[in-house]
Motif scaffolding. Structure first.
Motif, PDB file in Angstrom:
ATOM      1  N   SER A  72       0.810  -1.229   0.000  1.00 17.52           N
ATOM      2  CA  SER A  72       0.000   0.000   0.000  1.00 17.52           C
ATOM      3  C   SER A  72       0.839   1.273   0.000  1.00 17.52           C
ATOM      4  N   ARG A  73       2.056   1.200  -0.565  1.00 15.88           N
ATOM      5  CA  ARG A  73       2.921   2.373  -0.662  1.00 15.88           C
ATOM      6  C   ARG A  73       3.514   2.451  -2.060  1.00 15.88           C
ATOM      7  N   TRP A  75       6.744   3.523  -3.911  1.00 10.80           N
ATOM      8  CA  TRP A  75       8.154   3.721  -3.599  1.00 10.80           C
ATOM      9  C   TRP A  75       8.874   4.388  -4.765  1.00 10.80           C
ATOM     10  N   SER A  93       8.843   6.857   0.110  1.00  9.58           N
ATOM     11  CA  SER A  93       7.529   6.410  -0.340  1.00  9.58           C
ATOM     12  C   SER A  93       6.414   7.321   0.136  1.00  9.58           C
ATOM     13  N   GLY A  95       2.308   6.663   1.034  1.00  5.87           N
ATOM     14  CA  GLY A  95       1.288   5.641   1.221  1.00  5.87           C
ATOM     15  C   GLY A  95       0.045   5.962   0.418  1.00  5.87           C
ATOM     16  N   SER A  99       0.261   9.152   3.523  1.00  9.07           N
ATOM     17  CA  SER A  99       1.377   9.354   4.448  1.00  9.07           C
ATOM     18  C   SER A  99       2.693   9.422   3.676  1.00  9.07           C
TER      19      SER A  99
END
Length: 188
Positions: A72-73, A75, A93, A95, A99
């Motif tokens: 769920s990120r 990168w 990264s 999110g 985030s």
């Protein structure tokens, strides 16, 4: 705005957005040239943090990035951008929840470097051999209200090295003066 080329592979499963986000896997590359980023809020927040003029519009010469999506990120391992205001390398990264967890290395343009004074006289220790200010910034928190922290370890090391070199030079000079005095006394 600009010329963009993207190559990517995506896969995920689920009937709901949340399920798809959890299972999403992707990788790809992005190349962007001869364009501009306009009204990107985080750029203005970085400019404010650095006590610089607004970055409301960034003229992009080149931007290259490989990305991957997992856990769920999104990168970024090798995000590189050359703009009229500087050269940037971003790793870390974002999110899918918004985030942020990035490290930004910014080498300001010569013109911006001459105006940079956010740290007073310590700002001079941020300059590289070409006189360009080099900033290492950690970016964390939510995308709507990011937190910035300037990593000052490199300029601190540079300052310590200069103090050490100056102290060694002074000791060498004092030692030479002492030796000269001793030799003068011995000749008498």
């Amino acid at each position: 705005y600009g010329k963009m080329n993207i190559t990517a592979n995506f896969s995920g499963k689920g009937n709901e957005l949340a399920d798809i986000q959890k299972s999403l896997l992707a990788n790809g590359t992005v190349n962007f040239a001869d364009g501009k980023l306009v009204n990107w809020d985080i750029l203005d927040k970085i400019a404010s943090f650095l006590k610089l003029d607004s970055f409301k519009e960034q003229q992009i010469k080149t931007l290259k990035n490989s990305f991957r999506v997992e856990n769920s990120r999104v990168w970024f391992d090798d995000f590189l951008a050359a703009t009229k205001d500087g050269d940037y390398k971003l790793t870390g990264s974002v999110g899918l929840d918004g985030s942020l967890d990035y490290k930004l290395n910014a080498v300001l343009s010569p013109e911006l470097s001459t105006r940079f004074d956010a740290l007073g006289s310590f700002s001079n220790y941020l300059k590289n051999d070409q006189g360009r200010v080099v900033l290492d910034i950690k970016i964390k928190g939510p995308v709507t209200n990011p937190e910035f922290a300037l990593d000052t370890s490199r300029p601190e090391d540079k300052f310590k090295q200069q103090v050490k070199e100056k102290a060694q030079e002074q000791l060498k000079e004092k030692g030479q003066n002492l030796l000269d005095e001793l030799l003068k006394k011995k000749k008498k």
